[in-house]
Design an enzyme around this catalytic site. Structure first.
Site, PDB file in Angstrom:
ATOM      1  N   THR A  95       0.858  -1.187   0.000  1.00  0.00           N
ATOM      2  CA  THR A  95       0.000   0.000   0.000  1.00  0.00           C
ATOM      3  C   THR A  95       0.890   1.232   0.000  1.00  0.00           C
ATOM      4  O   THR A  95       1.996   1.204   0.540  1.00  0.00           O
ATOM      5  CB  THR A  95      -0.926   0.031   1.228  1.00  0.00           C
ATOM      6  OG1 THR A  95      -0.136  -0.143   2.417  1.00  0.00           O
ATOM      7  CG2 THR A  95      -1.982  -1.066   1.151  1.00  0.00           C
ATOM      8  N   ALA A  96       0.404   2.289  -0.589  1.00  0.00           N
ATOM      9  CA  ALA A  96       1.222   3.480  -0.820  1.00  0.00           C
ATOM     10  C   ALA A  96       1.184   4.444   0.367  1.00  0.00           C
ATOM     11  O   ALA A  96       0.289   4.398   1.202  1.00  0.00           O
ATOM     12  CB  ALA A  96       0.732   4.204  -2.080  1.00  0.00           C
ATOM     13  N   SER A 123       5.676  -1.290  -1.349  1.00  0.00           N
ATOM     14  CA  SER A 123       5.073  -0.643  -2.513  1.00  0.00           C
ATOM     15  C   SER A 123       6.075   0.222  -3.268  1.00  0.00           C
ATOM     16  O   SER A 123       6.924   0.891  -2.669  1.00  0.00           O
ATOM     17  CB  SER A 123       3.896   0.231  -2.061  1.00  0.00           C
ATOM     18  OG  SER A 123       3.407   1.023  -3.125  1.00  0.00           O
ATOM     19  N   TYR A 147       5.491  -1.720 -10.756  1.00  0.00           N
ATOM     20  CA  TYR A 147       4.692  -1.350 -11.925  1.00  0.00           C
ATOM     21  C   TYR A 147       5.619  -1.264 -13.136  1.00  0.00           C
ATOM     22  O   TYR A 147       6.828  -1.063 -12.995  1.00  0.00           O
ATOM     23  CB  TYR A 147       4.021   0.013 -11.730  1.00  0.00           C
ATOM     24  CG  TYR A 147       2.892   0.034 -10.740  1.00  0.00           C
ATOM     25  CD1 TYR A 147       1.640  -0.491 -11.064  1.00  0.00           C
ATOM     26  CD2 TYR A 147       3.054   0.598  -9.482  1.00  0.00           C
ATOM     27  CE1 TYR A 147       0.587  -0.462 -10.157  1.00  0.00           C
ATOM     28  CE2 TYR A 147       2.008   0.638  -8.571  1.00  0.00           C
ATOM     29  CZ  TYR A 147       0.785   0.110  -8.913  1.00  0.00           C
ATOM     30  OH  TYR A 147      -0.250   0.126  -8.024  1.00  0.00           O
ATOM     31  N   THR A 173       2.318  -5.871 -10.326  1.00  0.00           N
ATOM     32  CA  THR A 173       0.891  -5.512 -10.329  1.00  0.00           C
ATOM     33  C   THR A 173       0.426  -5.382 -11.767  1.00  0.00           C
ATOM     34  O   THR A 173       0.986  -4.596 -12.543  1.00  0.00           O
ATOM     35  CB  THR A 173       0.662  -4.202  -9.569  1.00  0.00           C
ATOM     36  OG1 THR A 173       1.021  -4.405  -8.194  1.00  0.00           O
ATOM     37  CG2 THR A 173      -0.793  -3.776  -9.634  1.00  0.00           C
ATOM     38  N   ARG A 182     -11.629   6.895  -8.555  1.00  0.00           N
ATOM     39  CA  ARG A 182     -11.911   6.946  -7.121  1.00  0.00           C
ATOM     40  C   ARG A 182     -12.510   8.315  -6.815  1.00  0.00           C
ATOM     41  O   ARG A 182     -11.818   9.326  -6.783  1.00  0.00           O
ATOM     42  CB  ARG A 182     -10.631   6.679  -6.342  1.00  0.00           C
ATOM     43  CG  ARG A 182     -10.026   5.324  -6.748  1.00  0.00           C
ATOM     44  CD  ARG A 182      -8.557   5.181  -6.425  1.00  0.00           C
ATOM     45  NE  ARG A 182      -7.978   4.043  -7.152  1.00  0.00           N
ATOM     46  CZ  ARG A 182      -6.692   3.747  -7.169  1.00  0.00           C
ATOM     47  NH1 ARG A 182      -5.829   4.498  -6.489  1.00  0.00           N
ATOM     48  NH2 ARG A 182      -6.255   2.713  -7.868  1.00  0.00           N
ATOM     49  N   LYS A 244       0.364 -10.021  -9.290  1.00  0.00           N
ATOM     50  CA  LYS A 244      -0.709  -9.540  -8.415  1.00  0.00           C
ATOM     51  C   LYS A 244      -1.827  -8.921  -9.250  1.00  0.00           C
ATOM     52  O   LYS A 244      -1.578  -8.002 -10.036  1.00  0.00           O
ATOM     53  CB  LYS A 244      -0.160  -8.514  -7.426  1.00  0.00           C
ATOM     54  CG  LYS A 244      -1.194  -7.855  -6.517  1.00  0.00           C
ATOM     55  CD  LYS A 244      -0.515  -6.885  -5.569  1.00  0.00           C
ATOM     56  CE  LYS A 244      -1.503  -6.174  -4.683  1.00  0.00           C
ATOM     57  NZ  LYS A 244      -2.302  -5.161  -5.415  1.00  0.00           N
ATOM     58  N   HIS A 268      -7.178  -5.206  -6.199  1.00  0.00           N
ATOM     59  CA  HIS A 268      -6.605  -3.919  -5.804  1.00  0.00           C
ATOM     60  C   HIS A 268      -7.456  -3.249  -4.715  1.00  0.00           C
ATOM     61  O   HIS A 268      -7.635  -2.031  -4.705  1.00  0.00           O
ATOM     62  CB  HIS A 268      -6.489  -2.996  -7.029  1.00  0.00           C
ATOM     63  CG  HIS A 268      -5.246  -2.151  -7.031  1.00  0.00           C
ATOM     64  ND1 HIS A 268      -4.110  -2.510  -7.721  1.00  0.00           N
ATOM     65  CD2 HIS A 268      -4.941  -0.978  -6.431  1.00  0.00           C
ATOM     66  CE1 HIS A 268      -3.178  -1.580  -7.553  1.00  0.00           C
ATOM     67  NE2 HIS A 268      -3.668  -0.642  -6.761  1.00  0.00           N
ATOM     68  N   ARG A 271     -10.263  -0.982  -5.847  1.00  0.00           N
ATOM     69  CA  ARG A 271      -9.927   0.383  -6.270  1.00  0.00           C
ATOM     70  C   ARG A 271      -9.780   0.519  -7.782  1.00  0.00           C
ATOM     71  O   ARG A 271      -9.528   1.608  -8.280  1.00  0.00           O
ATOM     72  CB  ARG A 271      -8.623   0.823  -5.590  1.00  0.00           C
ATOM     73  CG  ARG A 271      -8.748   0.937  -4.090  1.00  0.00           C
ATOM     74  CD  ARG A 271      -7.397   0.924  -3.391  1.00  0.00           C
ATOM     75  NE  ARG A 271      -6.630   2.153  -3.540  1.00  0.00           N
ATOM     76  CZ  ARG A 271      -6.777   3.227  -2.773  1.00  0.00           C
ATOM     77  NH1 ARG A 271      -7.693   3.253  -1.820  1.00  0.00           N
ATOM     78  NH2 ARG A 271      -6.010   4.284  -2.941  1.00  0.00           N
ATOM     79  N   VAL A 302      -9.639  -9.107   4.269  1.00  0.00           N
ATOM     80  CA  VAL A 302      -9.276  -9.896   5.451  1.00  0.00           C
ATOM     81  C   VAL A 302      -9.269  -8.981   6.677  1.00  0.00           C
ATOM     82  O   VAL A 302      -8.492  -8.023   6.741  1.00  0.00           O
ATOM     83  CB  VAL A 302      -7.899 -10.557   5.267  1.00  0.00           C
ATOM     84  CG1 VAL A 302      -7.452 -11.246   6.559  1.00  0.00           C
ATOM     85  CG2 VAL A 302      -7.930 -11.541   4.108  1.00  0.00           C
TER      86      VAL A 302
END
Length: 373
Positions: A95-96, A123, A147, A173, A182, A244, A268, A271, A302
């Protein structure tokens, strides 16, 4: 002078010293204490957030079939991922921007993960550099999330950096040829604050004066990425490659055929494409297709130890958590992340025992049934 906190937790006598019993307690704390734009960024799903929300709801549709009288006086939660032992089958998803939640950001996440002895997928969009993370937790077990950029040299350079630093796998990813819509990020005109940056690209995009998207120039990601780029990535590195973002049996089969070492079943965090399957719902067909040829992991939704148990029973080797890590950081930094992981470990151990499982190898599909609700 006494400073009185007037947050909703203090008004109910709970504040930071409240008993943090489950992951939802950390979520409530983070929502109350983080700036609105920051909370909205972490919480965001694409479009109507149907997939984001279904990631959680799907676990409620799975029922457990516990076995009794199995002597669960001793239990063992250890497992392995890519041949390395971890303390329990929960790792940290990439996560960023962890520094938005806590000033030491990914450094705190790395220290907590090292202390608990599990896997941290760092990330690309970290607010601490890969070098800083390794220095802070030199003995931690880490993978790096990657990426592919239009300028392939950018991707090549980061691959060589993390391999030299001792990262143990690359996590590619594959579900972001373009960034999902978003809505709250658009409404808030979300940008990193001036004191933060995507540290792994410090100096790489300095000449950019155009529009920015999540800390780097817009339109930097390469939407032409295809299966042939798996071979390109393999040509750059000896590290194992985990893909991923796989959600179908067809893509799972292609992943095996292209020689990757693992799949993370992921949407994701809801997202990207809204309306896709919850990851726990997609997991079974992928596990059945792969049939043990490569490892299959899962992220998304989770929140409890019984969620972990259900995912392992369907066939995941390990699950990865994203948003809860940020909630832990917002609460108490490294200590908060350790608490999140410890709660999940304790809940998983208890759920295992109550279901009649003494170790991870005893968890299988006989343990679950899918509800018709």
């Amino acid at each position: 002078m006494n400073i009185i906190c007037l947050c909703v937790f203090c008004r109910h006598g709970r504040c930071t010293e409240m008993a943090m019993v489950c992951l939802t307690d950390f979520e409530e704390y983070a929502k109350e204490h983080l700036p609105k734009a920051t909370w909205d960024y972490y919480a965001a799903g694409a479009d109507e957030c149907c997939t984001r929300d279904d990631n959680l709801l799907a676990y409620k549709r799975i029922r457990l079939r516990p076995r009794m009288l199995r002597d669960v006086s001793v239990s063992d939660t250890r497992t392995t991922v890519l041949g390395t032992e971890i303390s329990f089958p929960v790792g940290i998803a990439p996560t960023a921007f962890h520094c938005l939640a806590w000033h030491e950001g990914e450094i705190s996440t790395a220290k907590a993960t090292e202390a608990v002895n599990t896997c941290y997928i760092t990330s690309t969009y970290s607010t601490c550099s890969v070098e800083e993370i390794v220095e802070a937790a030199p003995n931690g077990y880490r993978w790096f999330q990657l990426y592919v950029y239009r300028n392939r040299k950018v991707s090549e350079q980061i691959v060589h950096r993390v391999e030299a630093l001792g990262y143990k796998a690359l996590v590619l990813t594959v579900d972001v040829p373009y960034t999902g819509k978003r809505r709250n990020d658009l409404r808030n005109q979300f940008r990193l604050p001036p004191h933060l940056k995507v540290k792994n690209f410090d100096g790489v995009f300095e000449e950019n004066n155009g529009p920015e998207e999540y800390g780097i120039p817009a339109n930097t990601l390469d939407p032409s990425i295809s299966w042939k780029d798996i071979y390109w990535l393999q040509s750059l590195t000896r590290l194992p490659i985990v893909i991923k973002g796989i959600l179908t049996k067809e893509d799972a089969e292609l992943a095996v055929e292209h020689g990757v070492q693992g799949i993370i079943v992921s949407n994701h965090g809801g997202r990207q494409l809204d309306g896709g399957p919850a990851t726990i719902d997609a997991l079974a067909e992928i596990v059945d297709t792969v049939q043990g040829r490569i490892e299959v992991y899962l992220d998304g939704g989770v929140r409890t130890g019984s969620d972990v148990l259900k995912a392992i029973a369907v066939g995941a080797k390990c699950v990865f958590i994203g948003r809860p890590v940020v909630w832990g950081l917002a609460y108490k930094g490294e200590e908060g992340v350790r608490e999140i992981l410890q709660i999940l470990n304790d809940e998983f151990r208890l759920s295992m025992a109550l279901a009649g499982c003494r170790n991870v190898s005893e968890i299988n599909r006989n343990l679950i049934q899918f509800s018709k609700l």
